[in-house]
Design a protein around this motif. Structure first.
Motif, PDB file in Angstrom:
ATOM      1  N   ARG A   1     -12.578  -3.031   1.517  1.00 36.72           N
ATOM      2  CA  ARG A   1     -12.860  -1.813   2.285  1.00 36.72           C
ATOM      3  C   ARG A   1     -11.655  -0.880   2.261  1.00 36.72           C
ATOM      4  O   ARG A   1     -11.809   0.335   2.128  1.00 36.72           O
ATOM      5  N   THR A   2     -10.458  -1.426   2.360  1.00 36.40           N
ATOM      6  CA  THR A   2      -9.254  -0.600   2.292  1.00 36.40           C
ATOM      7  C   THR A   2      -9.173   0.099   0.947  1.00 36.40           C
ATOM      8  O   THR A   2      -8.839   1.282   0.871  1.00 36.40           O
ATOM      9  N   GLY A   3      -9.500  -0.608  -0.130  1.00 34.65           N
ATOM     10  CA  GLY A   3      -9.496   0.007  -1.454  1.00 34.65           C
ATOM     11  C   GLY A   3     -10.480   1.159  -1.564  1.00 34.65           C
ATOM     12  O   GLY A   3     -10.165   2.198  -2.154  1.00 34.65           O
ATOM     13  N   VAL A   4     -11.645   1.009  -0.971  1.00 33.88           N
ATOM     14  CA  VAL A   4     -12.644   2.078  -0.974  1.00 33.88           C
ATOM     15  C   VAL A   4     -12.116   3.282  -0.200  1.00 33.88           C
ATOM     16  O   VAL A   4     -12.227   4.431  -0.641  1.00 33.88           O
ATOM     17  N   LEU A   5     -11.498   3.025   0.951  1.00 31.74           N
ATOM     18  CA  LEU A   5     -10.955   4.108   1.767  1.00 31.74           C
ATOM     19  C   LEU A   5      -9.795   4.811   1.077  1.00 31.74           C
ATOM     20  O   LEU A   5      -9.679   6.035   1.139  1.00 31.74           O
ATOM     21  N   VAL A   6      -8.939   4.047   0.417  1.00 27.49           N
ATOM     22  CA  VAL A   6      -7.807   4.635  -0.316  1.00 27.49           C
ATOM     23  C   VAL A   6      -8.333   5.544  -1.429  1.00 27.49           C
ATOM     24  O   VAL A   6      -7.811   6.649  -1.638  1.00 27.49           O
ATOM     25  N   ALA A   7      -9.356   5.115  -2.124  1.00 31.50           N
ATOM     26  CA  ALA A   7      -9.940   5.950  -3.184  1.00 31.50           C
ATOM     27  C   ALA A   7     -10.462   7.259  -2.606  1.00 31.50           C
ATOM     28  O   ALA A   7     -10.252   8.338  -3.186  1.00 31.50           O
ATOM     29  N   GLU A   8     -11.102   7.190  -1.453  1.00 29.61           N
ATOM     30  CA  GLU A   8     -11.600   8.414  -0.813  1.00 29.61           C
ATOM     31  C   GLU A   8     -10.447   9.294  -0.360  1.00 29.61           C
ATOM     32  O   GLU A   8     -10.484  10.517  -0.523  1.00 29.61           O
ATOM     33  N   LEU A   9      -9.405   8.684   0.203  1.00 26.75           N
ATOM     34  CA  LEU A   9      -8.231   9.459   0.609  1.00 26.75           C
ATOM     35  C   LEU A   9      -7.591  10.165  -0.582  1.00 26.75           C
ATOM     36  O   LEU A   9      -7.179  11.333  -0.479  1.00 26.75           O
TER      37      LEU A   9
ATOM     38  N   HIS B   1       0.781   3.394   1.634  1.00 25.71           N
ATOM     39  CA  HIS B   1       1.584   3.103   0.442  1.00 25.71           C
ATOM     40  C   HIS B   1       0.752   3.241  -0.839  1.00 25.71           C
ATOM     41  O   HIS B   1       1.247   3.724  -1.861  1.00 25.71           O
ATOM     42  N   GLU B   2      -0.494   2.814  -0.781  1.00 27.25           N
ATOM     43  CA  GLU B   2      -1.354   2.929  -1.950  1.00 27.25           C
ATOM     44  C   GLU B   2      -1.651   4.390  -2.276  1.00 27.25           C
ATOM     45  O   GLU B   2      -1.669   4.785  -3.449  1.00 27.25           O
ATOM     46  N   VAL B   3      -1.866   5.212  -1.260  1.00 26.97           N
ATOM     47  CA  VAL B   3      -2.082   6.644  -1.482  1.00 26.97           C
ATOM     48  C   VAL B   3      -0.822   7.266  -2.075  1.00 26.97           C
ATOM     49  O   VAL B   3      -0.888   8.054  -3.024  1.00 26.97           O
ATOM     50  N   ARG B   4       0.360   6.913  -1.543  1.00 28.97           N
ATOM     51  CA  ARG B   4       1.614   7.453  -2.058  1.00 28.97           C
ATOM     52  C   ARG B   4       1.818   7.068  -3.521  1.00 28.97           C
ATOM     53  O   ARG B   4       2.299   7.864  -4.316  1.00 28.97           O
ATOM     54  N   ALA B   5       1.428   5.847  -3.886  1.00 27.25           N
ATOM     55  CA  ALA B   5       1.575   5.403  -5.273  1.00 27.25           C
ATOM     56  C   ALA B   5       0.749   6.266  -6.224  1.00 27.25           C
ATOM     57  O   ALA B   5       1.136   6.482  -7.366  1.00 27.25           O
ATOM     58  N   VAL B   6      -0.364   6.767  -5.750  1.00 30.53           N
ATOM     59  CA  VAL B   6      -1.235   7.582  -6.591  1.00 30.53           C
ATOM     60  C   VAL B   6      -0.860   9.063  -6.533  1.00 30.53           C
ATOM     61  O   VAL B   6      -0.759   9.722  -7.556  1.00 30.53           O
ATOM     62  N   LEU B   7      -0.635   9.584  -5.328  1.00 29.92           N
ATOM     63  CA  LEU B   7      -0.462  11.028  -5.159  1.00 29.92           C
ATOM     64  C   LEU B   7       0.990  11.494  -5.090  1.00 29.92           C
ATOM     65  O   LEU B   7       1.253  12.673  -5.250  1.00 29.92           O
ATOM     66  N   GLY B   8       1.906  10.593  -4.792  1.00 30.66           N
ATOM     67  CA  GLY B   8       3.304  10.991  -4.705  1.00 30.66           C
ATOM     68  C   GLY B   8       3.757  11.283  -3.289  1.00 30.66           C
ATOM     69  O   GLY B   8       3.037  11.100  -2.319  1.00 30.66           O
TER      70      GLY B   8
ATOM     71  N   ASP C   1       1.829  12.327   0.683  1.00 31.33           N
ATOM     72  CA  ASP C   1       1.921  11.197   1.613  1.00 31.33           C
ATOM     73  C   ASP C   1       2.475  11.641   2.961  1.00 31.33           C
ATOM     74  O   ASP C   1       2.093  11.117   3.998  1.00 31.33           O
ATOM     75  N   ARG C   2       3.334  12.640   2.967  1.00 29.42           N
ATOM     76  CA  ARG C   2       3.857  13.161   4.239  1.00 29.42           C
ATOM     77  C   ARG C   2       2.754  13.883   5.005  1.00 29.42           C
ATOM     78  O   ARG C   2       2.649  13.764   6.219  1.00 29.42           O
ATOM     79  N   ALA C   3       1.908  14.619   4.294  1.00 30.94           N
ATOM     80  CA  ALA C   3       0.773  15.279   4.940  1.00 30.94           C
ATOM     81  C   ALA C   3      -0.176  14.243   5.538  1.00 30.94           C
ATOM     82  O   ALA C   3      -0.724  14.449   6.622  1.00 30.94           O
ATOM     83  N   LEU C   4      -0.347  13.120   4.853  1.00 36.00           N
ATOM     84  CA  LEU C   4      -1.191  12.048   5.378  1.00 36.00           C
ATOM     85  C   LEU C   4      -0.589  11.484   6.659  1.00 36.00           C
ATOM     86  O   LEU C   4      -1.300  11.248   7.635  1.00 36.00           O
ATOM     87  N   GLU C   5       0.719  11.275   6.681  1.00 38.29           N
ATOM     88  CA  GLU C   5       1.379  10.797   7.901  1.00 38.29           C
ATOM     89  C   GLU C   5       1.122  11.744   9.069  1.00 38.29           C
ATOM     90  O   GLU C   5       0.821  11.312  10.180  1.00 38.29           O
TER      91      GLU C   5
END
Length: 106
Positions: A32-40, A80-87, A91-95
């Protein structure tokens, strides 16, 4: 000879087994986390995590789900997974978008 089943495709999975497996995958926290990370990642690439009026609503909904599944640890993993993909910029905007979910400070 059995004429009722096409054996060339392999063993037929009963519908109740397929449904149970699909439900297990949907509720498994790691999956489920992987699915959510993909959507993020899709949100981050297209419209961003923040809008003029504050945080994107769906981004906050997504942040609440990992928090419910595993608290700060699961949220940190998704981040961390989002940061690995988007930089680092997104990731700061996500925080900031996740500020106030649980005890998280953006």
């Amino acid at each position: 000879m059995d004429r009722g089943h096409d054996r060339s495709r392999g063993v037929d999975t009963p519908p109740w087994v397929a449904k149970a497996e699909r439900r297990r995958r949907e509720t498994d926290p790691a999956n489920r986390t992987g699915v959510l990370v993909a959507e993020l990642c899709q949100i981050g690439r297209t419209r961003g995590f923040l809008v003029r009026t504050g945080a994107d609503g769906r981004t906050r909904e997504i942040g609440a789900e990992p928090h419910e599944m595993g608290g700060k640890v699961r949220m940190r993993q998704a981040h961390h997974e989002v940061r690995a993909v988007l930089g680092r910029g997104p990731d700061r905007a996500l925080e900031m978008a996740w500020d106030g979910i649980g005890d998280r400070l953006g």
